[in-house]
Design a protein around this motif. Structure first.
Motif, short mmCIF file in Angstrom:
data_model
loop_
_atom_site.label_atom_id
_atom_site.label_comp_id
_atom_site.label_asym_id
_atom_site.label_seq_id
_atom_site.Cartn_x
_atom_site.Cartn_y
_atom_site.Cartn_z
N GLY A 1 17.04 -0.40 -6.65
CA GLY A 1 15.83 -0.07 -5.90
C GLY A 1 14.66 0.50 -6.66
O GLY A 1 13.71 0.97 -6.03
N PHE B 1 12.30 -4.09 -5.63
CA PHE B 1 13.36 -5.09 -5.51
C PHE B 1 14.27 -5.13 -6.75
O PHE B 1 15.12 -5.99 -6.86
CB PHE B 1 12.77 -6.48 -5.26
N PRO C 1 9.79 -9.95 -8.01
CA PRO C 1 8.67 -10.80 -7.59
C PRO C 1 7.32 -10.09 -7.66
O PRO C 1 7.23 -8.87 -7.63
CB PRO C 1 9.02 -11.13 -6.14
N PHE D 1 3.71 -9.86 -5.69
CA PHE D 1 3.12 -10.15 -4.39
C PHE D 1 1.60 -10.01 -4.45
O PHE D 1 1.07 -9.23 -5.23
CB PHE D 1 3.67 -9.21 -3.32
N MET E 1 2.10 -5.67 4.10
CA MET E 1 2.74 -6.49 3.09
C MET E 1 4.26 -6.56 3.26
O MET E 1 4.92 -7.26 2.52
CB MET E 1 2.35 -6.01 1.69
N LYS E 2 4.78 -5.81 4.24
CA LYS E 2 6.22 -5.84 4.58
C LYS E 2 7.10 -5.37 3.43
O LYS E 2 8.23 -5.83 3.26
CB LYS E 2 6.65 -7.25 5.02
N LEU E 3 6.56 -4.46 2.63
CA LEU E 3 7.29 -3.94 1.48
C LEU E 3 7.72 -2.50 1.75
O LEU E 3 6.88 -1.65 2.03
CB LEU E 3 6.40 -3.97 0.23
N VAL E 4 9.02 -2.24 1.67
CA VAL E 4 9.51 -0.87 1.76
C VAL E 4 9.28 -0.21 0.40
O VAL E 4 9.90 -0.60 -0.59
CB VAL E 4 11.00 -0.81 2.14
N ARG F 1 16.91 -7.65 -12.54
CA ARG F 1 16.25 -8.72 -11.79
C ARG F 1 14.84 -8.93 -12.33
O ARG F 1 14.16 -7.98 -12.70
CB ARG F 1 16.08 -8.32 -10.32
N GLY G 1 11.58 1.61 -4.15
CA GLY G 1 11.61 1.55 -2.69
C GLY G 1 12.67 2.43 -2.06
O GLY G 1 13.03 2.24 -0.91
N ASN G 2 13.14 3.44 -2.81
CA ASN G 2 14.24 4.26 -2.29
C ASN G 2 13.72 5.43 -1.46
O ASN G 2 13.71 6.58 -1.90
CB ASN G 2 15.11 4.75 -3.45
N VAL G 3 13.33 5.13 -0.23
CA VAL G 3 12.85 6.16 0.68
C VAL G 3 13.89 6.32 1.78
O VAL G 3 14.52 5.35 2.20
CB VAL G 3 11.46 5.79 1.24
#
Lengths: 331, 331
Positions: A57, A53, A31, A33, A279-282, A28, A313-315
């Protein structure tokens, strides 16, 4: 050992370019941010390249897919083996599925459950071991030799580094030159790949690697130009628990990276909390290392343009409550 | 009351277009995410329009900024008052700061702490009340009349609806026509605005509103064509605790929406967990309603193209651990 010879550099920016072509249509384009709050607080323009993303992940997919694509057909047919604390495992498993290459993954028994389940979900055979008693390289070597599998190391391989560098390449393509690029550092694959991209696309950009204080082997290695190691460091940043830089990554880091920084466990948690809440980012702890250095003010570029690679983001969300409670009390 | 007259419709797609012009350069054009896992599971192409990345963390900024922009100068000078369970509060506070309009926000004492702090952080004066004993509309009316403030309602206003519709408008612009659009429903502002956009830009698209089972007033109102209400429903989807559709939104929903669906609390939690864990998106319970209906299979479009509006990401992370533990045990 001292690394100063150009001839030791096993990866060039051309390799990153070739990896980017190979990844086209498979990885991918993640994005970028921005956050007004971050810009106010740091007095700089800040661009977060969100590899959280990325497929599976984390940025690791880039290197894994690149490396597996380049294997000779006979090796692809027999299959590959990877040893990994998590994200490399998922990346290899998914790349194997996409390229129809059988995959075996040697994984510590205490790896985050979410990573373990995802790796199996992508179709890999998972072999677990006890991190306290077993050397994963030895275990991996034994299994691969028994089964005739090609080992794909998590970071210390030219194809892995070249693939990892494509994330920073995309960032520079999208936002233009930067004054500072912050990259988390475990084994140095993402850091050295990013530095190669920075040198080619934004020559004036200062590239700084960020480690947990408790796993500061790369910072010490960088400072002393001698390879230091850590053993099972007690940090929440599980992606930075790697014992040391490698034969491929250490010379690249020495040549192309401008500095190293370390951050406390509390700083990592606060950065994670900020990225999640504001920021709503995991983001996983390792993925928050670059943001931590910036938000704590340990590395800054006032008035400048800053890039931060958010590596993954793999938590495990079933433990996230604990982490976040600690972040709250650490404020 | 029966709503069937065209003349009662107070908002048209032209208003959505005008709102979009007004928001240009102020609202974020939020990203659209996809997931291979979701596509496999639902046998459809699915596009998540992520308003969790909107300014102030939810789609509410669109309506609030639009409404405040349109106030006469004298009213702007005196200031505005909003009553809100949270996201509208932040949206009004931030819009007020950007437009230099003083803002007062009447907020329930049990609103998520993260929303409360953010609202104050944007510079609003916050007045708290007890949801069990005080009617917020009455309290708001008293304060606004005492201070000469204009009340900006959270959803039942043409400018709010028109602003809310710009999110779906962006989605259709980016991905083209859809077969199904899933939109969460509290007071119906986002739902009716989205339906207006769908009618204009993708006439064949089925628009379905999604509510918690425990706050199914809009579903019952839609079915009976008579306004039903709920009182302090016990749902984790705090944005859907609104008592009913409104004078502006109910006729729009009846005219332009094709169906309503409800989802269980467990389904909301499972969808939240999926969005966090697999898609790395921090989404609040209300924001997960559309995804919940799709992932549970209650509304589907096999072989088709589906849009899901993810309305916001303002969840209190200090309580997230509890929520996620419940999601785990609900599986």
């Amino acid at each position: 050992m001292i690394h100063e010879e150009v001839s030791e550099l096993q990866v060039s920016y051309g390799d990153v370019e070739e990896a980017a072509s190979r990844l086209e249509g498979h990885a991918r384009r993640t994005p970028v941010f921005t956050s007004g709050t971050v810009e106010e607080r740091t007095e700089s323009r800040v661009f977060f390249k969100c590899e959280s993303f990325q497929r599976a992940g984390a940025f690791k997919f880039r290197g894994a897919f690149n490396a597996l694509s380049r294997l000779p057909e006979e090796q692809q047919r027999r299959g590959v083996l990877a040893y990994s604390s998590g994200n490399h495992a998922q990346a290899i498993a998914l790349s194997g599925r996409l390229l129809e290459i059988p995959t075996t993954v040697v994984m510590p028994g205490d790896a985050p459950e979410v990573k373990l389940r995802a790796t199996e979900g992508y179709g890999a055979e998972v072999v677990r071991y006890d991190r306290q008693v077993t050397n994963r390289e030895e275990l991996g070597a034994r299994i691969s030799s028994e089964r005739g599998l090609s080992v794909v190391p998590p970071y210390d391989h030219p194809d892995i580094v070249a693939g990892a560098g494509t994330a920073a390449r995309e960032l520079f393509e999208e936002v233009g030159p930067l004054d500072l690029l912050l990259v988390c550092c475990g084994g140095g694959g993402l850091l050295s790949g990013s530095a190669l991209a920075a040198r080619a696309l934004s020559p004036g950009c200062r590239v700084v690697g960020v480690e947990p204080e408790r796993a500061d082997d790369a910072a010490r290695s960088f400072r002393d130009k001698t390879l230091h190691t850590v053993h099972n460091p007690d940090t929440i940043a599980d992606g930075a628990r790697t014992p040391s830089l490698g034969d491929v990554t250490f010379p690249l880091v020495l040549r192309h990276v401008d500095g190293m920084a370390t951050v406390s466990e509390g700083a990592i948690l606060r950065a994670m909390l900020f990225l999640w809440e504001r920021m709503k980012l995991v983001v996983e702890p390792t993925g928050a290392l670059g943001a931590a250095a910036l938000l704590e003010g340990s590395v800054t570029a006032p008035g400048g343009r800053v890039g931060v690679i958010v590596s993954g983001g793999n938590v495990d969300l079933r433990t996230a409550g604990d982490l976040l409670a600690r972040a709250g009390s650490a404020e």
